[in-house]
Design a protein around this motif. Sequence first.
Motif, PDB file in Angstrom:
ATOM      1  N   SER A 131       0.814  -1.210   0.000  1.00 45.08           N
ATOM      2  CA  SER A 131       0.000   0.000   0.000  1.00 45.08           C
ATOM      3  C   SER A 131       0.847   1.260   0.000  1.00 45.08           C
ATOM      4  O   SER A 131       0.325   2.367  -0.175  1.00 45.08           O
ATOM      5  CB  SER A 131      -0.931   0.012   1.224  1.00 45.08           C
ATOM      6  N   SER A 132       2.163   1.112   0.163  1.00 43.29           N
ATOM      7  CA  SER A 132       3.052   2.264   0.211  1.00 43.29           C
ATOM      8  C   SER A 132       3.634   2.539  -1.173  1.00 43.29           C
ATOM      9  O   SER A 132       4.122   1.633  -1.850  1.00 43.29           O
ATOM     10  CB  SER A 132       4.192   2.017   1.208  1.00 43.29           C
ATOM     11  N   GLU A 133       3.574   3.798  -1.596  1.00 41.02           N
ATOM     12  CA  GLU A 133       4.093   4.163  -2.914  1.00 41.02           C
ATOM     13  C   GLU A 133       5.601   3.978  -3.006  1.00 41.02           C
ATOM     14  O   GLU A 133       6.138   3.733  -4.081  1.00 41.02           O
ATOM     15  CB  GLU A 133       3.736   5.617  -3.231  1.00 41.02           C
ATOM     16  N   SER A 134       6.290   4.104  -1.866  1.00 40.68           N
ATOM     17  CA  SER A 134       7.748   3.987  -1.875  1.00 40.68           C
ATOM     18  C   SER A 134       8.218   2.558  -1.679  1.00 40.68           C
ATOM     19  O   SER A 134       9.413   2.279  -1.673  1.00 40.68           O
ATOM     20  CB  SER A 134       8.342   4.864  -0.751  1.00 40.68           C
ATOM     21  N   SER A 135       7.281   1.621  -1.538  1.00 41.10           N
ATOM     22  CA  SER A 135       7.637   0.241  -1.273  1.00 41.10           C
ATOM     23  C   SER A 135       8.255  -0.430  -2.499  1.00 41.10           C
ATOM     24  O   SER A 135       7.885  -0.153  -3.633  1.00 41.10           O
ATOM     25  CB  SER A 135       6.402  -0.541  -0.826  1.00 41.10           C
ATOM     26  N   LYS A 136       9.191  -1.356  -2.236  1.00 41.72           N
ATOM     27  CA  LYS A 136       9.785  -2.155  -3.298  1.00 41.72           C
ATOM     28  C   LYS A 136       9.027  -3.468  -3.492  1.00 41.72           C
ATOM     29  O   LYS A 136       9.378  -4.264  -4.356  1.00 41.72           O
ATOM     30  CB  LYS A 136      11.248  -2.460  -2.960  1.00 41.72           C
ATOM     31  N   ALA A 137       7.990  -3.684  -2.672  1.00 37.27           N
ATOM     32  CA  ALA A 137       7.264  -4.948  -2.729  1.00 37.27           C
ATOM     33  C   ALA A 137       6.651  -5.176  -4.104  1.00 37.27           C
ATOM     34  O   ALA A 137       6.622  -6.302  -4.610  1.00 37.27           O
ATOM     35  CB  ALA A 137       6.186  -4.989  -1.643  1.00 37.27           C
ATOM     36  N   GLY A 138       6.136  -4.096  -4.718  1.00 34.72           N
ATOM     37  CA  GLY A 138       5.553  -4.227  -6.045  1.00 34.72           C
ATOM     38  C   GLY A 138       6.579  -4.685  -7.064  1.00 34.72           C
ATOM     39  O   GLY A 138       6.286  -5.532  -7.924  1.00 34.72           O
ATOM     40  N   GLN A 139       7.798  -4.159  -6.975  1.00 33.56           N
ATOM     41  CA  GLN A 139       8.865  -4.569  -7.885  1.00 33.56           C
ATOM     42  C   GLN A 139       9.237  -6.031  -7.657  1.00 33.56           C
ATOM     43  O   GLN A 139       9.474  -6.778  -8.613  1.00 33.56           O
ATOM     44  CB  GLN A 139      10.105  -3.690  -7.676  1.00 33.56           C
ATOM     45  N   GLN A 140       9.263  -6.434  -6.385  1.00 40.07           N
ATOM     46  CA  GLN A 140       9.603  -7.808  -6.071  1.00 40.07           C
ATOM     47  C   GLN A 140       8.539  -8.774  -6.585  1.00 40.07           C
ATOM     48  O   GLN A 140       8.849  -9.856  -7.082  1.00 40.07           O
ATOM     49  CB  GLN A 140       9.773  -7.980  -4.557  1.00 40.07           C
ATOM     50  N   LEU A 141       7.270  -8.375  -6.451  1.00 41.26           N
ATOM     51  CA  LEU A 141       6.195  -9.201  -6.992  1.00 41.26           C
ATOM     52  C   LEU A 141       6.337  -9.344  -8.507  1.00 41.26           C
ATOM     53  O   LEU A 141       6.063 -10.399  -9.074  1.00 41.26           O
ATOM     54  CB  LEU A 141       4.831  -8.594  -6.643  1.00 41.26           C
ATOM     55  N   GLY A 142       6.758  -8.251  -9.157  1.00 36.13           N
ATOM     56  CA  GLY A 142       6.979  -8.300 -10.596  1.00 36.13           C
ATOM     57  C   GLY A 142       8.070  -9.295 -10.970  1.00 36.13           C
ATOM     58  O   GLY A 142       7.943 -10.044 -11.945  1.00 36.13           O
ATOM     59  N   LYS A 143       9.147  -9.329 -10.188  1.00 40.05           N
ATOM     60  CA  LYS A 143      10.229 -10.273 -10.446  1.00 40.05           C
ATOM     61  C   LYS A 143       9.759 -11.711 -10.251  1.00 40.05           C
ATOM     62  O   LYS A 143      10.111 -12.606 -11.021  1.00 40.05           O
ATOM     63  CB  LYS A 143      11.410  -9.986  -9.507  1.00 40.05           C
ATOM     64  N   LEU A 144       8.944 -11.914  -9.212  1.00 39.06           N
ATOM     65  CA  LEU A 144       8.430 -13.258  -8.962  1.00 39.06           C
ATOM     66  C   LEU A 144       7.479 -13.689 -10.069  1.00 39.06           C
ATOM     67  O   LEU A 144       7.488 -14.839 -10.509  1.00 39.06           O
ATOM     68  CB  LEU A 144       7.718 -13.285  -7.608  1.00 39.06           C
ATOM     69  N   ASN A 145       6.661 -12.753 -10.527  1.00 38.34           N
ATOM     70  CA  ASN A 145       5.778 -13.043 -11.647  1.00 38.34           C
ATOM     71  C   ASN A 145       6.586 -13.445 -12.879  1.00 38.34           C
ATOM     72  O   ASN A 145       6.229 -14.385 -13.599  1.00 38.34           O
ATOM     73  CB  ASN A 145       4.918 -11.815 -11.960  1.00 38.34           C
ATOM     74  N   ASN A 146       7.704 -12.758 -13.104  1.00 41.05           N
ATOM     75  CA  ASN A 146       8.562 -13.083 -14.247  1.00 41.05           C
ATOM     76  C   ASN A 146       9.129 -14.497 -14.145  1.00 41.05           C
ATOM     77  O   ASN A 146       9.346 -15.157 -15.172  1.00 41.05           O
ATOM     78  CB  ASN A 146       9.709 -12.078 -14.348  1.00 41.05           C
ATOM     79  N   ALA A 147       9.367 -14.957 -12.902  1.00 46.02           N
ATOM     80  CA  ALA A 147       9.881 -16.315 -12.711  1.00 46.02           C
ATOM     81  C   ALA A 147       8.857 -17.346 -13.193  1.00 46.02           C
ATOM     82  O   ALA A 147       9.210 -18.329 -13.856  1.00 46.02           O
ATOM     83  CB  ALA A 147      10.232 -16.553 -11.245  1.00 46.02           C
ATOM     84  N   PHE A 148       7.580 -17.106 -12.882  1.00 50.15           N
ATOM     85  CA  PHE A 148       6.542 -18.038 -13.322  1.00 50.15           C
ATOM     86  C   PHE A 148       6.278 -17.922 -14.828  1.00 50.15           C
ATOM     87  O   PHE A 148       5.948 -18.911 -15.487  1.00 50.15           O
ATOM     88  CB  PHE A 148       5.260 -17.817 -12.528  1.00 50.15           C
TER      89      PHE A 148
END
Length: 211
Positions: A131-148
Amino acid sequence: MRNVSPIRPEAKSISRREQRKQEVRGRINEAALSLFGSQGFELTTVEEICEAAEVARKTFYNYYGSKQDLIRELSDSMLYDETSNVVALAIEKFPSTRERLGYVFSVMVDNLQRYEDLERCLIHQTLMELSSESSKAGQQLGKLNNAFVQLMREGRALGDVTAEYSVEFAGEMVMGAINTVIMNWIHDPAYPLYDRIQEVNRYINNALLVA
């Protein structure tokens, strides 16, 4: 005989210093993981982490700016990086997409069963981070999505992933199904997580794989 350059004293000193830093960081991380798993993130204090790790409070802040920074790093390592590595290992280790997915889900179930309280804590904090705009969690989710997506792409090359959908969509559906059952589990302690994970595996096999 090989010509080996001598180790300079300053290089040896730097190496030892870095090793010491890694050891201290490891003690802090292990202490935090144990406390987060047993009593939750909110109830755990920096003082308790320092006491368990046998480090001074000042030392803790040499490594992490806050308790939030600490759990963010732990989440990145244990939830995102580890899962991506498991997917990569599955691709390397098994000859079919069906076996690769089965391996990924089996590791997921094993981790959740062995570290249920800790996993719940880390995932809960990750969801809050999103929920935080400055969070890196969204980027990490993107990397995990790329793995699948890569798992589906490799399967397409093998010929056992359906050509009806793009590999990008197929990877997103795998990731989306996993996220759905995990989020339901976080909000409902009685949620049948392990049964659902098995159902997700069967659903993906039926919907995205070819015999």
